[in-house]
Design a protein around this motif. Structure first.
Motif, PDB file in Angstrom:
ATOM      1  N   TYR A 135       3.924 -12.707  -4.053  1.00  0.00           N
ATOM      2  CA  TYR A 135       3.604 -12.031  -2.670  1.00  0.00           C
ATOM      3  C   TYR A 135       4.163 -13.204  -1.543  1.00  0.00           C
ATOM      4  N   THR A 136       4.188 -14.105  -1.757  1.00  0.00           N
ATOM      5  CA  THR A 136       4.538 -15.154  -0.540  1.00  0.00           C
ATOM      6  C   THR A 136       6.010 -15.251  -0.664  1.00  0.00           C
ATOM      7  N   ARG A 137       6.760 -14.719  -1.718  1.00  0.00           N
ATOM      8  CA  ARG A 137       8.270 -14.659  -1.521  1.00  0.00           C
ATOM      9  C   ARG A 137       8.608 -13.472  -0.700  1.00  0.00           C
ATOM     10  N   PHE A 138       7.737 -12.331  -1.051  1.00  0.00           N
ATOM     11  CA  PHE A 138       7.883 -11.187  -0.172  1.00  0.00           C
ATOM     12  C   PHE A 138       7.499 -11.375   1.260  1.00  0.00           C
ATOM     13  N   GLY A 139       6.556 -12.356   1.591  1.00  0.00           N
ATOM     14  CA  GLY A 139       6.180 -12.691   2.991  1.00  0.00           C
ATOM     15  C   GLY A 139       7.393 -13.414   3.727  1.00  0.00           C
ATOM     16  N   MET A 140       7.975 -14.316   3.128  1.00  0.00           N
ATOM     17  CA  MET A 140       9.156 -14.884   3.703  1.00  0.00           C
ATOM     18  C   MET A 140      10.321 -13.985   3.842  1.00  0.00           C
ATOM     19  N   ARG A 141      10.353 -13.009   3.212  1.00  0.00           N
ATOM     20  CA  ARG A 141      11.501 -11.726   3.307  1.00  0.00           C
ATOM     21  C   ARG A 141      10.859 -11.154   4.914  1.00  0.00           C
ATOM     22  N   MET A 142       9.873 -10.893   4.898  1.00  0.00           N
ATOM     23  CA  MET A 142       9.316 -10.282   6.291  1.00  0.00           C
ATOM     24  C   MET A 142       9.230 -11.085   7.296  1.00  0.00           C
ATOM     25  N   LYS A 143       9.068 -12.357   7.191  1.00  0.00           N
ATOM     26  CA  LYS A 143       9.012 -13.402   8.479  1.00  0.00           C
ATOM     27  C   LYS A 143      10.266 -13.072   9.289  1.00  0.00           C
ATOM     28  N   PRO A 144      11.390 -12.968   9.093  1.00  0.00           N
ATOM     29  CA  PRO A 144      12.441 -12.836  10.237  1.00  0.00           C
ATOM     30  C   PRO A 144      12.021 -11.583  11.007  1.00  0.00           C
ATOM     31  N   TYR A 145      11.579 -10.515  10.515  1.00  0.00           N
ATOM     32  CA  TYR A 145      11.258  -9.316  11.369  1.00  0.00           C
ATOM     33  C   TYR A 145       9.798  -9.621  12.194  1.00  0.00           C
ATOM     34  N   LEU A 146       9.129 -10.367  11.514  1.00  0.00           N
ATOM     35  CA  LEU A 146       7.684 -10.648  12.288  1.00  0.00           C
ATOM     36  C   LEU A 146       7.539 -12.330  12.479  1.00  0.00           C
ATOM     37  N   LYS A 147       8.561 -12.810  13.192  1.00  0.00           N
ATOM     38  CA  LYS A 147       8.573 -14.236  12.924  1.00  0.00           C
ATOM     39  C   LYS A 147       7.351 -14.829  13.958  1.00  0.00           C
ATOM     40  N   PRO A 148       6.624 -15.751  13.258  1.00  0.00           N
ATOM     41  CA  PRO A 148       5.651 -16.547  14.080  1.00  0.00           C
ATOM     42  C   PRO A 148       6.091 -17.245  15.300  1.00  0.00           C
ATOM     43  N   TYR A 159       0.772  -1.184  -0.092  1.00  0.00           N
ATOM     44  CA  TYR A 159       0.133  -0.057   0.070  1.00  0.00           C
ATOM     45  C   TYR A 159       0.936   1.114   0.017  1.00  0.00           C
ATOM     46  N   PHE A 160       1.863   1.176   0.997  1.00  0.00           N
ATOM     47  CA  PHE A 160       2.754   2.583   0.891  1.00  0.00           C
ATOM     48  C   PHE A 160       3.403   2.729  -0.330  1.00  0.00           C
ATOM     49  N   ASP A 161       3.952   1.650  -1.067  1.00  0.00           N
ATOM     50  CA  ASP A 161       4.396   2.056  -2.444  1.00  0.00           C
ATOM     51  C   ASP A 161       3.643   2.561  -3.341  1.00  0.00           C
ATOM     52  N   ARG A 162       2.366   1.792  -3.372  1.00  0.00           N
ATOM     53  CA  ARG A 162       1.413   2.382  -4.372  1.00  0.00           C
ATOM     54  C   ARG A 162       0.913   3.770  -4.181  1.00  0.00           C
ATOM     55  N   TYR A 163       0.786   4.319  -2.789  1.00  0.00           N
ATOM     56  CA  TYR A 163       0.034   5.539  -2.554  1.00  0.00           C
ATOM     57  C   TYR A 163       0.862   6.600  -1.713  1.00  0.00           C
ATOM     58  N   ARG A 164       2.033   6.025  -1.404  1.00  0.00           N
ATOM     59  CA  ARG A 164       2.752   7.000  -0.573  1.00  0.00           C
ATOM     60  C   ARG A 164       4.313   7.164  -1.112  1.00  0.00           C
ATOM     61  N   GLY A 165       4.592   6.462  -1.968  1.00  0.00           N
ATOM     62  CA  GLY A 165       5.924   6.583  -2.836  1.00  0.00           C
ATOM     63  C   GLY A 165       7.130   5.908  -2.206  1.00  0.00           C
ATOM     64  N   THR A 166       6.865   4.958  -1.487  1.00  0.00           N
ATOM     65  CA  THR A 166       7.910   4.209  -0.767  1.00  0.00           C
ATOM     66  C   THR A 166       8.356   3.323  -1.875  1.00  0.00           C
ATOM     67  N   ARG A 167       9.418   2.179  -1.804  1.00  0.00           N
ATOM     68  CA  ARG A 167       9.922   1.263  -2.437  1.00  0.00           C
ATOM     69  C   ARG A 167      10.269   0.285  -1.579  1.00  0.00           C
ATOM     70  N   LEU A 168       9.108  -0.603  -1.179  1.00  0.00           N
ATOM     71  CA  LEU A 168       9.472  -1.864  -0.169  1.00  0.00           C
ATOM     72  C   LEU A 168       9.257  -2.939  -0.824  1.00  0.00           C
ATOM     73  N   TYR A 169       8.123  -3.147  -1.737  1.00  0.00           N
ATOM     74  CA  TYR A 169       7.930  -4.647  -2.309  1.00  0.00           C
ATOM     75  C   TYR A 169       8.957  -4.673  -3.391  1.00  0.00           C
ATOM     76  N   PRO A 170       9.650  -5.941  -3.467  1.00  0.00           N
ATOM     77  CA  PRO A 170      10.731  -6.185  -4.283  1.00  0.00           C
ATOM     78  C   PRO A 170      10.403  -6.664  -5.793  1.00  0.00           C
ATOM     79  N   PHE A 171       9.244  -6.684  -5.940  1.00  0.00           N
ATOM     80  CA  PHE A 171       8.780  -7.100  -7.279  1.00  0.00           C
ATOM     81  C   PHE A 171       7.723  -6.346  -8.112  1.00  0.00           C
ATOM     82  N   HIS A 172       7.428  -6.640  -9.218  1.00  0.00           N
ATOM     83  CA  HIS A 172       6.850  -5.763 -10.244  1.00  0.00           C
ATOM     84  C   HIS A 172       5.349  -5.569  -9.414  1.00  0.00           C
TER      85      HIS A 172
END
Length: 199
Positions: free
Chosen positions: A64-77, A42-55
């Motif tokens: 999306y799931t690849r991105f989620g696995m990158r996020m996992k270490p930061y918010l580890k279940p 959402y931030f990439d699309r509407y607030r000009g950030t560059r956080l999502y590494p894919f198209h």
């Protein structure tokens, strides 16, 4: 008064879905990571950030799931769940820092505050163009069992005289629910909201 944020789709899904992950812990407890992933896109699309590494144009479940696995270490279940606002702020804050994003800030809004104040904060956040991460812990009302011990996003509101309805986004879909009902869990220990903002 009613207002909804523009959002995004992954295929036909409205945002991400933790059920897509092959990783069993992400399926079981990846809701905070998915909330952070959805916030990032959402931030990439509407607030000009560059956080999502894919198209950004057409988001696929695979990417999306690849991105989620990158996020996992930061918010580890974890078995206790990401059961506090501070854990989310620390984890997602570390992701934003590592991604070189210094424009998004966060502060907690405790579930111990009143439903009236929570409604006012949700309205302010949506009016400012920010989705609102919400954490619900235990709930005595079975109508809210779907949201129990769970992180999800609020992306819209509809105000009325005695209650505020919110658009709750999770598992690739959305529902309009009563904020008063969601907020009144019947337990002393509660979750709350994350209030995003510009630094």
């Amino acid at each position: 008064m009613k207002k909804e944020l523009d959002f995004f789709r992954v295929g036909r899904a409205y945002g991400g879905n933790q059920d897509w992950f092959a990783d069993p812990m992400m399926r079981l407890g990846g809701c905070a990571a998915v909330t952070a992933c959805d916030s990032s896109i959402y931030f990439d699309r509407y607030r000009g950030t560059r956080l999502y590494p894919f198209h950004q144009g057409r988001i696929s479940k695979k990417e999306y799931t690849r991105f989620g696995m990158r996020m996992k270490p930061y918010l580890k279940p974890r078995w206790s769940g990401i059961d506090s606002l501070d854990i989310y702020i620390d984890g997602y804050g570390a992701f934003l820092e590592d991604a070189g994003c210094d424009s998004i800030g966060m502060k907690p809004f405790s579930g111990e505050e009143s439903a009236e104040l929570a409604g006012k904060e949700v309205v302010k956040q949506i009016d400012r163009g920010f989705p609102v991460p919400c954490l619900t812990l235990n709930h005595t009302n079975p109508s809210f069992k779907f949201y129990e011990w769970h992180w999800f996003l609020l992306t819209g509101y509809e105000t009325a005289e005695k209650d505020c309805k919110v658009k709750a986004v999770t598992y690739g879909s959305w529902n309009w629910i009563s904020l008063n009902g969601l907020w009144d869990t019947g337990y002393s220990r509660r979750g709350g909201l994350i209030l995003y903002g510009e630094k």
